[in-house]
Motif scaffolding. Structure first.
Motif, short mmCIF file in Angstrom:
data_model
loop_
_atom_site.label_atom_id
_atom_site.label_comp_id
_atom_site.label_asym_id
_atom_site.label_seq_id
_atom_site.Cartn_x
_atom_site.Cartn_y
_atom_site.Cartn_z
N MET A 210 0.82 -1.21 0.00
CA MET A 210 0.00 0.00 0.00
C MET A 210 0.86 1.26 0.00
O MET A 210 0.53 2.25 -0.67
N SER A 211 1.96 1.24 0.73
CA SER A 211 2.82 2.42 0.76
C SER A 211 3.51 2.65 -0.58
O SER A 211 3.81 3.80 -0.94
N MET A 212 3.77 1.58 -1.33
CA MET A 212 4.40 1.74 -2.63
C MET A 212 3.48 2.45 -3.64
O MET A 212 3.96 2.96 -4.66
N LEU A 213 2.18 2.51 -3.35
CA LEU A 213 1.29 3.29 -4.20
C LEU A 213 1.72 4.75 -4.25
O LEU A 213 1.58 5.43 -5.27
N GLY A 214 2.24 5.25 -3.12
CA GLY A 214 2.72 6.62 -3.08
C GLY A 214 3.91 6.83 -4.00
O GLY A 214 4.04 7.88 -4.65
N TYR A 215 4.79 5.83 -4.08
CA TYR A 215 5.96 5.95 -4.95
C TYR A 215 5.53 6.04 -6.41
O TYR A 215 6.06 6.86 -7.18
N PHE A 216 4.58 5.21 -6.82
CA PHE A 216 4.15 5.26 -8.21
C PHE A 216 3.30 6.50 -8.49
O PHE A 216 3.23 6.96 -9.63
N ARG A 217 2.69 7.06 -7.44
CA ARG A 217 2.02 8.36 -7.62
C ARG A 217 3.06 9.45 -7.88
O ARG A 217 2.83 10.36 -8.68
N PHE A 269 -3.61 13.04 0.32
CA PHE A 269 -4.09 11.83 0.99
C PHE A 269 -3.13 10.66 0.75
O PHE A 269 -2.77 9.94 1.69
N ARG A 270 -2.71 10.48 -0.51
CA ARG A 270 -1.84 9.34 -0.81
C ARG A 270 -0.50 9.48 -0.11
O ARG A 270 0.03 8.51 0.43
N PHE A 271 0.07 10.68 -0.08
CA PHE A 271 1.36 10.87 0.58
C PHE A 271 1.22 10.69 2.09
O PHE A 271 2.10 10.12 2.74
N ALA A 273 -1.04 8.80 3.59
CA ALA A 273 -1.22 7.36 3.82
C ALA A 273 0.10 6.60 3.66
O ALA A 273 0.39 5.68 4.44
N THR A 274 0.91 6.99 2.69
CA THR A 274 2.21 6.34 2.50
C THR A 274 3.09 6.51 3.72
O THR A 274 3.76 5.57 4.17
N GLU A 275 3.09 7.71 4.28
CA GLU A 275 3.88 7.95 5.49
C GLU A 275 3.42 7.08 6.65
O GLU A 275 4.23 6.52 7.39
N ALA A 276 2.10 6.96 6.80
CA ALA A 276 1.56 6.14 7.88
C ALA A 276 1.87 4.66 7.65
O ALA A 276 2.28 3.94 8.58
N TYR A 277 1.69 4.18 6.42
CA TYR A 277 1.97 2.77 6.11
C TYR A 277 3.45 2.45 6.29
O TYR A 277 3.80 1.36 6.78
N GLU A 278 4.33 3.36 5.89
CA GLU A 278 5.75 3.13 6.06
C GLU A 278 6.10 2.95 7.55
O GLU A 278 6.87 2.06 7.92
N ALA A 279 5.51 3.80 8.40
CA ALA A 279 5.77 3.69 9.84
C ALA A 279 5.30 2.34 10.37
O ALA A 279 5.97 1.72 11.22
N ILE A 280 4.16 1.85 9.87
CA ILE A 280 3.65 0.56 10.32
C ILE A 280 4.58 -0.57 9.89
O ILE A 280 4.86 -1.50 10.66
N VAL A 281 5.08 -0.51 8.65
CA VAL A 281 5.99 -1.55 8.16
C VAL A 281 7.21 -1.65 9.06
O VAL A 281 7.60 -2.74 9.51
N HIS A 282 7.85 -0.52 9.35
CA HIS A 282 9.05 -0.54 10.18
C HIS A 282 8.73 -0.97 11.62
O HIS A 282 9.53 -1.67 12.25
N ALA A 315 8.88 11.09 0.28
CA ALA A 315 9.05 12.18 1.26
C ALA A 315 9.71 13.40 0.62
O ALA A 315 9.31 14.54 0.88
N SER A 316 10.74 13.17 -0.22
CA SER A 316 11.42 14.30 -0.84
C SER A 316 10.51 15.00 -1.84
O SER A 316 10.55 16.24 -1.97
N THR A 317 9.67 14.24 -2.56
CA THR A 317 8.73 14.87 -3.49
C THR A 317 7.72 15.72 -2.75
O THR A 317 7.38 16.84 -3.18
N LYS A 318 7.22 15.20 -1.64
CA LYS A 318 6.30 16.00 -0.82
C LYS A 318 6.98 17.27 -0.34
O LYS A 318 6.38 18.36 -0.37
N ALA A 319 8.26 17.15 0.10
CA ALA A 319 9.00 18.34 0.54
C ALA A 319 9.22 19.31 -0.62
O ALA A 319 9.14 20.54 -0.43
N ARG A 320 9.50 18.78 -1.82
CA ARG A 320 9.67 19.64 -3.00
C ARG A 320 8.41 20.44 -3.28
O ARG A 320 8.47 21.64 -3.56
#
Length: 426
Positions: A210-217, A269-271, A273-282, A315-320
């Motif tokens: 699910m978090s990889m959806l953010g990468y392809f977005r 929303f996607r970014f 969610a990606t941040e939240a899913y990444e935290a859960i994975v780790h 994360a870097s794209t969101k910061a950009r």
């Protein structure tokens, strides 16, 4: 204590901590996992469809139904046990069997889900997995089996939970369309611990996907974001130029800011969610308490090499995007200031022009006032002449002399009166 009043959500808040219990498993056994993603644009409508899909499966086996509003449910379906969970963006089905197929990760294991039932699903598969749970063999035999089951360059294997279990996977999709995971358990490992390990593996796989959806977005918006950055750089370069029209530059910058804000709104929303899913994975990997097995990479090492770079890209794209929005906002403020300064200069020039026109009007008015004194004096002398002409005979002077005698006093009186009226008006 009988008089105390409970908060209406008190019991819901307490029970929520126990809402999703871990399954209990014994070795040998097999877990068949399926995660279906809810369409993002019809989340509210799909809840009912997903529940109806679950009830269809339960009715095929004569199993009981969950309580209204339930988000998780566990029951027996035939010889197997089904665990169903509904999440914000996806719904999961896990079927546990107390046997192993003769062929490791046999695609036939997935027949626990009827084929026509899978085809009628309201969502789309985001991931599926076959998890093989068996007793732990000797290390060399375990290494040989795992090496034959998984792709060598991708395999991650490690001891977890104080070496009570050995887990392995290569995070690849096999020819049947499923992820494959192996869990070898020590003879002293309890069924609850085995269930927790299997649950954690399913969660790692689901939230990773699910978090990889953010990468392809990110990949989908890369060209658009790059164009916005290039245009922003061009517009900001014109801030120091006096040849460019500040109004038109400001209008273009406002259009760019609007496009950027829409892009941020579409991806927020996607970014998030990606941040939240990444935290859960780790977090799920951390609680496994990994220990290295035979020098092979752990799950954490696999994620740091293959997964974390993708998350850093998101994360870097969101910061950009946020940085570009800030820079566009500051540039807009500078352009507005530049436009206001230019307009202030125009207003100053206009006021100076108005002052000059007022001065000319005043001079013209004074000229007119001089002419008006002459005109009024002319009529005043004529009227005064009618008053003094009867005296011309007794005085022995002509009318012309009498007119000449009164002209200067009348002009002076008229001039004085005009000046007095003007002084009183000002």
């Amino acid at each position: 204590m009988s008089g105390i009043r409970d908060h209406p959500l008190r019991y819901n808040l307490a029970n929520e901590l126990h809402a999703r219990p871990f399954p209990t498993l014994a070795a040998p056994s097999t877990a068949v996992f399926l995660a279906l993603r809810t369409p993002a644009n019809v989340v509210g409508q799909s809840r009912d469809a997903e529940l109806a899909h679950l009830l269809d499966l339960l009715d095929r086996f004569g199993a009981p139904h969950p309580q209204p509003g339930a988000t998780h449910f566990t029951c027996s379906i035939g010889r197997n046990t089904l665990k169903w969970e509904m999440h914000a963006e996806f719904v999961t089905f896990t079927v546990f069997t107390d046997r192993l197929s003769a062929r490791p990760f046999d695609p036939a294991d997935f027949e626990a889900f009827p084929e026509d039932w899978l085809g009628a699903s309201p969502g789309k598969r985001i991931t599926s997995a076959l998890i093989r749970v068996d007793h732990m063999p000797a290390p060399q035999k375990a290494l040989a089996e795992l090496s034959s089951w998984f792709v060598p360059e991708s395999i991650a294997m490690c001891y977890v939970l104080d070496r009570s279990c050995l887990v392995a996977t290569d995070f690849r999709i096999n020819a049947a369309g499923h992820q494959c995971m192996a869990v070898f358990v020590d003879k002293t490992t309890g069924s609850r611990r085995i269930g927790r390990v299997v649950q954690r593996l399913c969660e790692i796989e689901t939230y990773k996907t699910m978090s990889m959806l953010g990468y392809f977005r990110v990949k989908a918006i890369a060209a658009n974001l790059g164009a916005l950055e290039a245009e922003a750089a061009t517009l900001m370069g014109k801030l120091r130029s006096d040849d460019e029209d500040a109004d038109s530059t400001l209008a273009r910058l406002l259009d760019l800011s609007g496009d950027l804000e829409k892009l941020i709104a579409d991806t927020s929303f996607r970014f998030g969610a990606t941040e939240a899913y990444e935290a859960i994975v780790h977090q799920r990997i951390t609680v496994l308490r990994e220990e290295r097995f035979e020098g092979r990479q752990t799950f954490g090492e696999f994620m740091s090499r293959r997964y974390d770079p993708a998350m850093r890209t998101v994360a870097s794209t969101k910061a950009r995007m946020m940085s570009l929005a800030d820079r566009a906002g500051r540039a807009g403020q500078l352009l507005r200031t530049k436009v206001e300064v230019a307009r202030s200069a125009q207003n100053q020039s206009l006021l100076e022009s108005m002052d000059r026109r007022a001065d000319l009007a005043l001079r013209l008015q004074e000229t007119v006032e001089g002419l008006s004194v002459v005109a009024i004096s002319y009529y005043a002398v004529s009227l005064a002449g009618y008053l003094v002409y009867p005296l011309a005979g007794p005085l022995g002077v002509s009318k012309g002399v009498m007119t000449a005698a009164i002209t200067l006093p009348v002009v002076l009186i008229v001039w004085w009166l005009v000046r007095r009226i003007k002084a009183r008006m000002h």
